[in-house]
Design a protein around this motif. Structure first.
Motif, PDB file in Angstrom:
ATOM      1  N   PHE A 125      10.731   9.503   2.714  1.00 12.73           N
ATOM      2  CA  PHE A 125      11.706   9.360   3.796  1.00 12.73           C
ATOM      3  C   PHE A 125      11.082   9.752   5.135  1.00 12.73           C
ATOM      4  O   PHE A 125      11.295   9.090   6.156  1.00 12.73           O
ATOM      5  N   ASP A 126      10.302  10.865   5.126  1.00 16.19           N
ATOM      6  CA  ASP A 126       9.652  11.311   6.361  1.00 16.19           C
ATOM      7  C   ASP A 126       8.727  10.241   6.930  1.00 16.19           C
ATOM      8  O   ASP A 126       8.753   9.951   8.130  1.00 16.19           O
ATOM      9  N   THR A 127       7.893   9.676   6.066  1.00 17.58           N
ATOM     10  CA  THR A 127       6.930   8.690   6.550  1.00 17.58           C
ATOM     11  C   THR A 127       7.612   7.391   6.959  1.00 17.58           C
ATOM     12  O   THR A 127       7.132   6.684   7.844  1.00 17.58           O
ATOM     13  N   ALA A 128       8.756   7.076   6.336  1.00 13.29           N
ATOM     14  CA  ALA A 128       9.516   5.894   6.764  1.00 13.29           C
ATOM     15  C   ALA A 128      10.036   6.088   8.187  1.00 13.29           C
ATOM     16  O   ALA A 128      10.022   5.153   8.996  1.00 13.29           O
ATOM     17  N   LEU A 129      10.461   7.303   8.523  1.00 10.36           N
ATOM     18  CA  LEU A 129      10.919   7.584   9.887  1.00 10.36           C
ATOM     19  C   LEU A 129       9.774   7.468  10.885  1.00 10.36           C
ATOM     20  O   LEU A 129       9.965   7.000  12.008  1.00 10.36           O
ATOM     21  N   VAL A 130       8.578   7.902  10.475  1.00 14.80           N
ATOM     22  CA  VAL A 130       7.409   7.743  11.344  1.00 14.80           C
ATOM     23  C   VAL A 130       7.176   6.268  11.623  1.00 14.80           C
ATOM     24  O   VAL A 130       6.863   5.869  12.750  1.00 14.80           O
ATOM     25  N   GLY A 131       7.323   5.443  10.591  1.00 14.06           N
ATOM     26  CA  GLY A 131       7.155   4.002  10.771  1.00 14.06           C
ATOM     27  C   GLY A 131       8.108   3.437  11.804  1.00 14.06           C
ATOM     28  O   GLY A 131       7.729   2.582  12.616  1.00 14.06           O
ATOM     29  N   MET A 132       9.341   3.939  11.823  1.00 13.79           N
ATOM     30  CA  MET A 132      10.303   3.487  12.831  1.00 13.79           C
ATOM     31  C   MET A 132       9.862   3.938  14.226  1.00 13.79           C
ATOM     32  O   MET A 132       9.962   3.180  15.193  1.00 13.79           O
ATOM     33  N   LEU A 139      -9.568  22.175  11.993  1.00 10.33           N
ATOM     34  CA  LEU A 139      -8.266  22.008  11.348  1.00 10.33           C
ATOM     35  C   LEU A 139      -8.474  21.316  10.008  1.00 10.33           C
ATOM     36  O   LEU A 139      -9.141  20.290   9.932  1.00 10.33           O
ATOM     37  N   THR A 140      -7.900  21.888   8.947  1.00  7.15           N
ATOM     38  CA  THR A 140      -7.916  21.249   7.633  1.00  7.15           C
ATOM     39  C   THR A 140      -6.491  20.865   7.277  1.00  7.15           C
ATOM     40  O   THR A 140      -5.573  21.701   7.353  1.00  7.15           O
ATOM     41  N   GLU A 141      -6.300  19.614   6.920  1.00  7.23           N
ATOM     42  CA  GLU A 141      -4.947  19.088   6.762  1.00  7.23           C
ATOM     43  C   GLU A 141      -4.892  17.991   5.704  1.00  7.23           C
ATOM     44  O   GLU A 141      -5.799  17.156   5.621  1.00  7.23           O
ATOM     45  N   LYS A 142      -3.843  18.026   4.874  1.00  3.36           N
ATOM     46  CA  LYS A 142      -3.559  16.897   3.997  1.00  3.36           C
ATOM     47  C   LYS A 142      -2.788  15.884   4.821  1.00  3.36           C
ATOM     48  O   LYS A 142      -1.656  16.162   5.256  1.00  3.36           O
ATOM     49  N   ALA A 143      -3.388  14.749   5.062  1.00  2.00           N
ATOM     50  CA  ALA A 143      -2.836  13.814   6.041  1.00  2.00           C
ATOM     51  C   ALA A 143      -2.541  12.457   5.431  1.00  2.00           C
ATOM     52  O   ALA A 143      -3.276  11.966   4.561  1.00  2.00           O
ATOM     53  N   PHE A 144      -1.467  11.848   5.924  1.00  2.00           N
ATOM     54  CA  PHE A 144      -1.120  10.473   5.575  1.00  2.00           C
ATOM     55  C   PHE A 144      -2.107   9.518   6.236  1.00  2.00           C
ATOM     56  O   PHE A 144      -2.553   8.550   5.624  1.00  2.00           O
ATOM     57  N   GLU A 166       0.823  -1.217   0.000  1.00  2.00           N
ATOM     58  CA  GLU A 166       0.000   0.000   0.000  1.00  2.00           C
ATOM     59  C   GLU A 166       0.854   1.263   0.000  1.00  2.00           C
ATOM     60  O   GLU A 166       0.478   2.281  -0.594  1.00  2.00           O
ATOM     61  N   TYR A 167       1.992   1.229   0.648  1.00  2.00           N
ATOM     62  CA  TYR A 167       2.867   2.407   0.742  1.00  2.00           C
ATOM     63  C   TYR A 167       3.320   2.872  -0.635  1.00  2.00           C
ATOM     64  O   TYR A 167       3.421   4.076  -0.912  1.00  2.00           O
TER      65      TYR A 167
END
Length: 325
Positions: A228-235, A185-190, A167-168
């Motif tokens: 890269f940012d979202t990969a760090l969140v995964g960690m 709050l309006t936000e483009k979110a993962f 999915e990623y």
């Protein structure tokens, strides 16, 4: 006060991995000497656990034990809300999110010992558009992963990681509007996760400091960013430091409304659903009695995830040895 000593054991024979044949004799051998009367039922289809648990509530049972995964726990707990019948959990699934949050061991014998302690806590639960959840409700990437995982023939951690990677690669964040605590709050979110408990399961801590007894939901927004940012969140999910990540916005609220452009995928405790473009979320405080460990576990980043990972390894080793004996 419920004075009955009757317990209903609900077993999902196809949840997670491993054979469930030993569950009933284990429960009987440990709980009947304490004066509990055990009845057993097996699920065959979606909705069976809710129906069976509802019948137990109507009959005045003291408790209902769910032996299965997060879906079985969700279905069982849904029938016990606002009743005097307590939920017991023998975690037999792939994620076991609520059991892990509560500190209920994955080893069936140790889980039954928790029920034998007879320590019951009145827990909160969440609901979205009147559909209950006890761990997490989410839209965005986690919902896409849950939908993919549900289609896999195999269960377990490796299958979940495979679904997440699949999915990623193709996932596109969406724009959401969130109304909570008098703010918009309006936000483009993962993804957006509304959490009653601390984790998705598999020791992935989406809301490490969440409490099931504070009358509030922990709402976690992961902003759209680079791969890269979202990969760090995964960690950070697996270390317990997700709240320190600059891509994360978290807050607590007793209720919230989430809006998006159209209906689409979501998940309730890891089970995929299709839900409207408007999602009304509410925390129902102290509404579900649960058998829990008598000692509350304090979450510590890094340390708690490592301790739980080691416990998982020990549990897997015990299952392997048991099968060979």
């Amino acid at each position: 006060m419920n004075t009955s000593r009757q317990l209903l054991l609900i077993i999902n024979p196809v949840s997670g991995i491993g054979n469930k044949d030993s569950i009933e004799p284990l429960v009987r051998s440990r709980l009947e000497p304490l004066g509990f009367e055990i009845s057993t039922a097996y699920t065959c289809a979606h909705g069976d656990a809710t129906r069976l648990a509802g019948n137990a509530v109507a009959a005045g049972f003291y408790g209902v034990i769910a032996a299965g995964g997060d879906g079985t726990v969700n279905e069982t707990a849904a029938a016990l809300c606002h009743s005097n019948t307590a939920l017991g959990i023998i975690p037999c699934g792939s994620g076991n999110g609520l059991a892990r949050h509560l500190g209920i061991p994955l080893d069936p014998l140790s889980a039954v010992k928790i029920i034998a302690e007879n320590h019951i806590v009145k827990s909160d639960y969440g609901a979205v558009n009147d559909m209950p959840f006890f761990c997490t409700f989410g839209v965005g990437f986690d919902a896409a992963v849950s939908n993919n995982f549900a289609r896999q023939h195999r269960r377990g951690k490796l299958a979940y990681i495979k679904s997440a990677i699949s999915e990623y690669i193709k996932f596109h964040p969406q724009v959401y509007t969130i109304s909570a605590n008098g703010h918009i709050l309006t936000e483009k979110a993962f993804l957006i996760a509304c959490c009653n408990a601390s984790q998705y399961g598999n020791n992935a801590y989406i809301a490490p400091t969440a409490s099931i007894t504070d009358g509030l939901l922990d709402i976690t927004i992961i902003h759209a960013g680079t791969p890269f940012d979202t990969a760090l969140v995964g960690m950070d999910l697996f270390t317990g430091y997700i709240n320190s990540n600059t891509m994360i916005h978290t807050f607590r609220a007793p209720s919230a409304v989430i809006y998006r452009q159209s209906e689409g995928p979501a998940h309730l405790d890891g089970e995929p659903v299709t839900i409207d473009d408007t999602m009304a979320i509410k925390c129902h405080a102290n509404a579900l009695p649960i058998f829990t460990p008598s000692r509350e576990i304090e979450f510590r980043p890094i340390i708690t995830p490592i301790e739980n990972a080691l416990k998982d390894l020990a549990s897997s080793f015990n299952r392997l040895i048991t099968r060979k004996v």
